[in-house]
Design a protein around this motif. Structure first.
Motif, mmCIF file in Angstrom:
data_model
loop_
_atom_site.group_PDB
_atom_site.id
_atom_site.type_symbol
_atom_site.label_atom_id
_atom_site.label_comp_id
_atom_site.label_asym_id
_atom_site.label_seq_id
_atom_site.Cartn_x
_atom_site.Cartn_y
_atom_site.Cartn_z
ATOM 1 N N SER A 30 8.851 -4.275 9.027
ATOM 2 C CA SER A 30 9.573 -3.569 7.700
ATOM 3 C C SER A 30 11.154 -3.775 8.027
ATOM 4 O O SER A 30 11.745 -4.234 9.024
ATOM 5 N N SER A 31 11.599 -3.729 6.729
ATOM 6 C CA SER A 31 13.004 -3.619 6.804
ATOM 7 C C SER A 31 13.888 -2.868 7.665
ATOM 8 O O SER A 31 14.801 -3.076 8.219
ATOM 9 N N THR A 32 13.065 -1.387 7.582
ATOM 10 C CA THR A 32 13.699 -0.522 8.500
ATOM 11 C C THR A 32 13.700 -0.991 9.980
ATOM 12 O O THR A 32 14.812 -0.978 10.690
ATOM 13 N N ALA A 33 12.721 -1.594 10.554
ATOM 14 C CA ALA A 33 12.586 -2.056 11.684
ATOM 15 C C ALA A 33 13.624 -3.266 11.947
ATOM 16 O O ALA A 33 14.075 -3.190 13.009
ATOM 17 N N THR A 61 -2.549 -5.015 1.175
ATOM 18 C CA THR A 61 -2.476 -4.330 2.339
ATOM 19 C C THR A 61 -1.174 -4.311 3.241
ATOM 20 O O THR A 61 -0.442 -5.299 3.105
ATOM 21 N N ARG A 62 -0.938 -3.320 3.809
ATOM 22 C CA ARG A 62 0.221 -3.147 4.740
ATOM 23 C C ARG A 62 -0.059 -2.627 6.060
ATOM 24 O O ARG A 62 -0.619 -1.398 6.006
ATOM 25 N N PRO A 63 0.004 -3.129 7.078
ATOM 26 C CA PRO A 63 -0.183 -2.552 8.292
ATOM 27 C C PRO A 63 0.498 -0.960 8.350
ATOM 28 O O PRO A 63 1.559 -0.899 8.160
ATOM 29 N N ALA A 69 0.798 -1.182 -0.001
ATOM 30 C CA ALA A 69 0.102 -0.102 0.170
ATOM 31 C C ALA A 69 0.787 1.230 -0.033
ATOM 32 O O ALA A 69 0.546 2.270 -0.662
ATOM 33 N N ASP A 70 1.924 1.269 0.578
ATOM 34 C CA ASP A 70 2.774 2.559 0.658
ATOM 35 C C ASP A 70 3.376 2.662 -0.722
ATOM 36 O O ASP A 70 3.432 3.814 -1.105
ATOM 37 N N ALA A 71 4.031 1.807 -1.308
ATOM 38 C CA ALA A 71 4.745 1.907 -2.713
ATOM 39 C C ALA A 71 3.503 2.294 -3.660
ATOM 40 O O ALA A 71 3.988 2.951 -4.541
HETATM 41 P P1 ATP Z 1 12.173 -0.295 4.068
HETATM 42 O O1 ATP Z 1 11.665 -0.358 5.480
HETATM 43 O O2 ATP Z 1 13.465 -0.390 3.817
HETATM 44 O O3 ATP Z 1 11.373 0.502 3.050
HETATM 45 P P2 ATP Z 1 10.164 -2.372 3.487
HETATM 46 O O4 ATP Z 1 9.845 -3.155 4.608
HETATM 47 O O5 ATP Z 1 9.300 -1.388 2.930
HETATM 48 O O6 ATP Z 1 11.668 -1.870 3.655
HETATM 49 P P3 ATP Z 1 10.785 -2.794 0.887
HETATM 50 O O7 ATP Z 1 11.730 -3.714 0.198
HETATM 51 O O8 ATP Z 1 10.925 -1.237 0.743
HETATM 52 O O9 ATP Z 1 10.499 -3.387 2.333
HETATM 53 O O10 ATP Z 1 9.335 -3.312 0.223
HETATM 54 C C1 ATP Z 1 9.237 -4.018 -1.174
HETATM 55 C C2 ATP Z 1 7.530 -4.250 -1.291
HETATM 56 O O11 ATP Z 1 7.031 -4.853 -0.270
HETATM 57 C C3 ATP Z 1 6.831 -2.999 -1.352
HETATM 58 O O12 ATP Z 1 5.997 -3.008 -2.406
HETATM 59 C C4 ATP Z 1 6.408 -2.871 0.016
HETATM 60 O O13 ATP Z 1 4.855 -1.956 -0.094
HETATM 61 C C5 ATP Z 1 6.019 -4.269 0.193
HETATM 62 N N1 ATP Z 1 6.092 -4.647 1.804
HETATM 63 C C6 ATP Z 1 6.887 -4.531 2.349
HETATM 64 N N2 ATP Z 1 6.610 -4.892 3.767
HETATM 65 C C7 ATP Z 1 5.327 -5.610 3.600
HETATM 66 C C8 ATP Z 1 4.575 -5.923 4.586
HETATM 67 N N3 ATP Z 1 4.824 -6.186 5.911
HETATM 68 N N4 ATP Z 1 3.215 -6.198 4.255
HETATM 69 C C9 ATP Z 1 2.845 -6.075 2.849
HETATM 70 N N5 ATP Z 1 3.694 -5.389 2.043
HETATM 71 C C10 ATP Z 1 5.049 -5.001 2.355
#
Ligand code: ATP
Ligand code: MG
Length: 195
Positions: free
Chosen positions: A153-156, A126-128, A101-103
């Motif tokens: 998340s990758s950041t976390a 969906t993404r929390p 959802a964020d992307a």
């Molecule tokens: P960062 O925190 O570094 O941005 P990220 O967890 O968002 O990392 P990305 O590699 O940026 O991971 O994400 C790749 C794709 O996966 C993006 O489309 C992102 O929205 C999706 N995505 C990442 N984490 C989740 C999640 N927990 N649930 C659903 N989609 C996710």
């Protein structure tokens, strides 16, 4: 499914698995970015490490594979190039692009946004913490899919490693071990978020 995958985590894998099943996809191709143009704020791990972690994480799923298309292309990664390369390597395939959802919210700011919808059908998951919305993207070009909510998340994950906290069960076991072996994320600035 494109991503920085720094590191790949179970949120990515569950989303990919869910969409694979829902759309009966033959293959889900994970495409780690080369030089991510939107992540200028922090150092991204070497492409080869991100690629190998993604291979480790997906190896056991016969429907999952990893493409080097973006990491082997010089210069910053644009999704329009990714899709054109995948199309060239699989001329008869119907392409879908899976995005959280964020992307999806940022898609209209991507290079050649209007071309993207002719190259692939977009699937927003969906993404929390984010609201899933079609952002008035062209009719029929996007499907919205609810996937099991994993607030990872990758950041976390990077922050946890830097603080000495465990990432077991947030990322696949082999990825935990790879992070340790390569000493990734050990001395990074905490809270350096990237989108
Ligand atoms: P960062 O925190 O570094 O941005 P990220 O967890 O968002 O990392 P990305 O590699 O940026 O991971 O994400 C790749 C794709 O996966 C993006 O489309 C992102 O929205 C999706 N995505 C990442 N984490 C989740 C999640 N927990 N649930 C659903 N989609 C996710
Ligand atoms: Mg992200």
């Amino acid at each position: 499914m494109g991503g920085t995958f720094d590191p790949v985590h179970h949120g990515h894998l569950v989303a990919a698995s869910e969409v694979q099943a829902r759309f009966d996809l033959d293959e889900v191709i994970f495409v780690p970015t080369g030089e991510p143009w939107q992540k200028g704020a922090r150092e991204v791990s070497p492409a080869e490490d991100r690629y190998l972690m993604t291979v480790i994480a997906t190896a056991s799923n016969p429907r999952f594979s990893v493409s080097r298309a973006d990491i082997d292309r010089d210069g910053p990664t644009y999704t329009v190039d990714t899709l054109q390369d995948l199309r060239a390597s699989r001329p008869d395939a119907e392409l879908f692009f899976i995005t959280g959802a964020d992307a999806l919210a940022q898609i209209l700011s991507w290079r050649d946004a209007e071309k993207l919808f002719g190259l692939a059908h977009f699937i927003g998951v969906t993404r929390p913490g984010y609201t899933l919305d079609d952002h008035h993207l062209p009719d029929g070009s996007v499907s919205l899919v609810e996937v099991p909510a994993l607030a990872i998340s990758s950041t976390a994950c990077r922050d946890r490693v830097a603080l000495g906290e465990p990432v077991w069960y947030l990322v696949p076991d082999g990825v935990v071990q790879y992070i340790q072996k390569r000493n990734l994320y050990a001395d990074r600035t905490i809270g350096c978020r990237s989108e």
